[in-house]
Design an enzyme around this catalytic site. Sequence first.
Site, PDB file in Angstrom:
ATOM      1  N   LYS A   1     -17.486 -24.261 -26.562  1.00  0.00           N
ATOM      2  CA  LYS A   1     -17.507 -25.522 -27.292  1.00  0.00           C
ATOM      3  C   LYS A   1     -18.389 -25.539 -28.527  1.00  0.00           C
ATOM      4  O   LYS A   1     -19.512 -25.046 -28.507  1.00  0.00           O
ATOM      5  CB  LYS A   1     -17.981 -26.627 -26.349  1.00  0.00           C
ATOM      6  CG  LYS A   1     -16.979 -26.943 -25.271  1.00  0.00           C
ATOM      7  CD  LYS A   1     -17.453 -28.100 -24.449  1.00  0.00           C
ATOM      8  CE  LYS A   1     -16.331 -28.599 -23.531  1.00  0.00           C
ATOM      9  NZ  LYS A   1     -16.806 -29.688 -22.688  1.00  0.00           N
TER      10      LYS A   1
ATOM     11  N   GLY B   1     -27.010 -15.942 -21.257  1.00  0.00           N
ATOM     12  CA  GLY B   1     -26.504 -15.471 -19.958  1.00  0.00           C
ATOM     13  C   GLY B   1     -25.133 -14.834 -20.035  1.00  0.00           C
ATOM     14  O   GLY B   1     -24.964 -13.665 -19.677  1.00  0.00           O
TER      15      GLY B   1
ATOM     16  N   ARG C   1     -34.994  -9.508 -15.134  1.00  0.00           N
ATOM     17  CA  ARG C   1     -36.158 -10.316 -15.505  1.00  0.00           C
ATOM     18  C   ARG C   1     -37.425  -9.826 -14.800  1.00  0.00           C
ATOM     19  O   ARG C   1     -38.524  -9.998 -15.331  1.00  0.00           O
ATOM     20  CB  ARG C   1     -35.899 -11.798 -15.198  1.00  0.00           C
ATOM     21  CG  ARG C   1     -35.044 -12.452 -16.268  1.00  0.00           C
ATOM     22  CD  ARG C   1     -34.841 -13.929 -16.007  1.00  0.00           C
ATOM     23  NE  ARG C   1     -34.212 -14.568 -17.158  1.00  0.00           N
ATOM     24  CZ  ARG C   1     -33.773 -15.821 -17.167  1.00  0.00           C
ATOM     25  NH1 ARG C   1     -33.895 -16.577 -16.089  1.00  0.00           N
ATOM     26  NH2 ARG C   1     -33.231 -16.334 -18.251  1.00  0.00           N
TER      27      ARG C   1
ATOM     28  N   GLY D   1     -31.144 -20.198 -22.548  1.00  0.00           N
ATOM     29  CA  GLY D   1     -31.407 -21.412 -23.323  1.00  0.00           C
ATOM     30  C   GLY D   1     -32.470 -21.225 -24.389  1.00  0.00           C
ATOM     31  O   GLY D   1     -32.343 -21.744 -25.511  1.00  0.00           O
TER      32      GLY D   1
HETATM   33  C1  3PG Z   1     -33.344 -19.821 -17.536  1.00  0.00           C
HETATM   34  O1  3PG Z   1     -32.877 -19.280 -16.527  1.00  0.00           O
HETATM   35  O2  3PG Z   1     -32.678 -19.993 -18.572  1.00  0.00           O
HETATM   36  C2  3PG Z   1     -34.779 -20.191 -17.536  1.00  0.00           C
HETATM   37  O3  3PG Z   1     -35.417 -19.697 -16.394  1.00  0.00           O
HETATM   38  C3  3PG Z   1     -34.962 -21.689 -17.664  1.00  0.00           C
HETATM   39  O4  3PG Z   1     -34.426 -22.365 -16.579  1.00  0.00           O
HETATM   40  P1  3PG Z   1     -34.069 -23.903 -16.732  1.00  0.00           P
HETATM   41  O5  3PG Z   1     -32.903 -23.983 -17.643  1.00  0.00           O
HETATM   42  O6  3PG Z   1     -33.781 -24.380 -15.334  1.00  0.00           O
HETATM   43  O7  3PG Z   1     -35.278 -24.587 -17.329  1.00  0.00           O
HETATM   44 MG    MG Z   2     -30.954 -22.449 -18.435  1.00  0.00          MG
END
Ligand code: 3PG
Ligand code: MG
Length: 400
Positions: A199, A356, A37, A379
């Site tokens: 899931k 991830g 990142r 996310g």
């Molecule tokens: C992530 O790592 O997916 C982003 O930095 C967002 O983090 P968060 O889910 O804590 O908002």
């Molecule tokens: Mg996250």
Amino acid sequence: MSQFKTIDDLELSGRRTLVRVDFNVPIRDGKITDNSRIVRVLPTIRDLKAQGAKIVLMAHFGRPKGNVVPEMSLAPVVEGLSDALGGEKVVFANNCIGAEVSTQIDALANGEILLLENLRFHAGEEANDASFAQELAKLGDVYINDAFSAAHRAHASTDGLARLLPAAAGRLMQTELEHLSQALGQPKRPLAALVGGAKVSTKLDLLSNLVGKVDVLVIGGGMANTFLNAQGIEVGRSLCEHEMADTARAILKEAEAQNCKVMLPSDVVVAETLAENVPTSTVETSSVPDNQMILDAGSQTAQEIIAELKNCKTLVWNGPLGCFETEPFDAATNSVAQAAATLTVSEELLTVAGGGDTVAALVHAGADENFSYISTAGGAFLEWLEGKTLPGVKALEDAA
Ligand code: 3PG
Ligand code: MG
């Protein structure tokens, strides 16, 4: 494709430039274990330096929920960023708002970099509080958002602030959106999506959106068990969300109506427990023993998926096909990932992946470097695939 301003539209020389980045990187014992990142923001930082901007980086780390949590300081990122920039000086500010920070910013020469402390040490950040956004806005002349991976959050630094200063997208934000829209907006068809993970319940919106967009939907991981079971197949002791059976059937029906071909495992690797190198067997999906659980797709399934990918022009990948962290349940993910990488190299397939554990699975398979594009987002990638509007992107569009 989104319409917003970019760095090219702003006059930046000598201007205090607030840049929202995502430095939510994995850190173990004070050391960054994956600096992707950070590296991916370098094009923006280099462009800002070339233009003589005073560069003020804003980021969050972890979820301190408005408290000052020393373990969630961004201080360890200073060294990682400086290293990534070839040893360049990076100054750190112990807060992200206030008079002291302002003085530090005024002291920056053109092209110099200041990293602010964790935005989430203030509750106003996640609350998208107007006065907190004002405090941030006081520190800068212009605002750039380069944090696509945090764009699913409507926070002060991703939303409120974009509405207070001239706002533009950074290079990574641009790149992410360009590649994602190439993959799902105007894709070369046939378009396949591979969705795995544990899931169905966490990926419902995703599956529902994809059946209307893709030509082929490959379902893998634990969620495939729920789909198999919903069709009357016994899955033994496998992870299975029985309460999602109706939903799974509805998704399959909708897929049929939309002419989307759904692929579920035809054979599976089973074992009594999920552990390294336990005895395993590969069985037809219809004959999973009562006392066993499905932990990976079988090799026949992997071959079926690969054969299908050979007919496709675009692949979007989110989620592993099996429990890839535990050998040998990485086999199906590895072979499909490697085949997708090979098809990418020979320019037969455009491959885009994010999330991830997806990226970890592709790295594990040694396939990541040959994918067309790997998103930095977890996310946010998911919400984008779900067809949702990302507040951080919307704020840039509104400001354009
Ligand atoms: C992530 O790592 O997916 C982003 O930095 C967002 O983090 P968060 O889910 O804590 O908002
Ligand atoms: Mg996250």
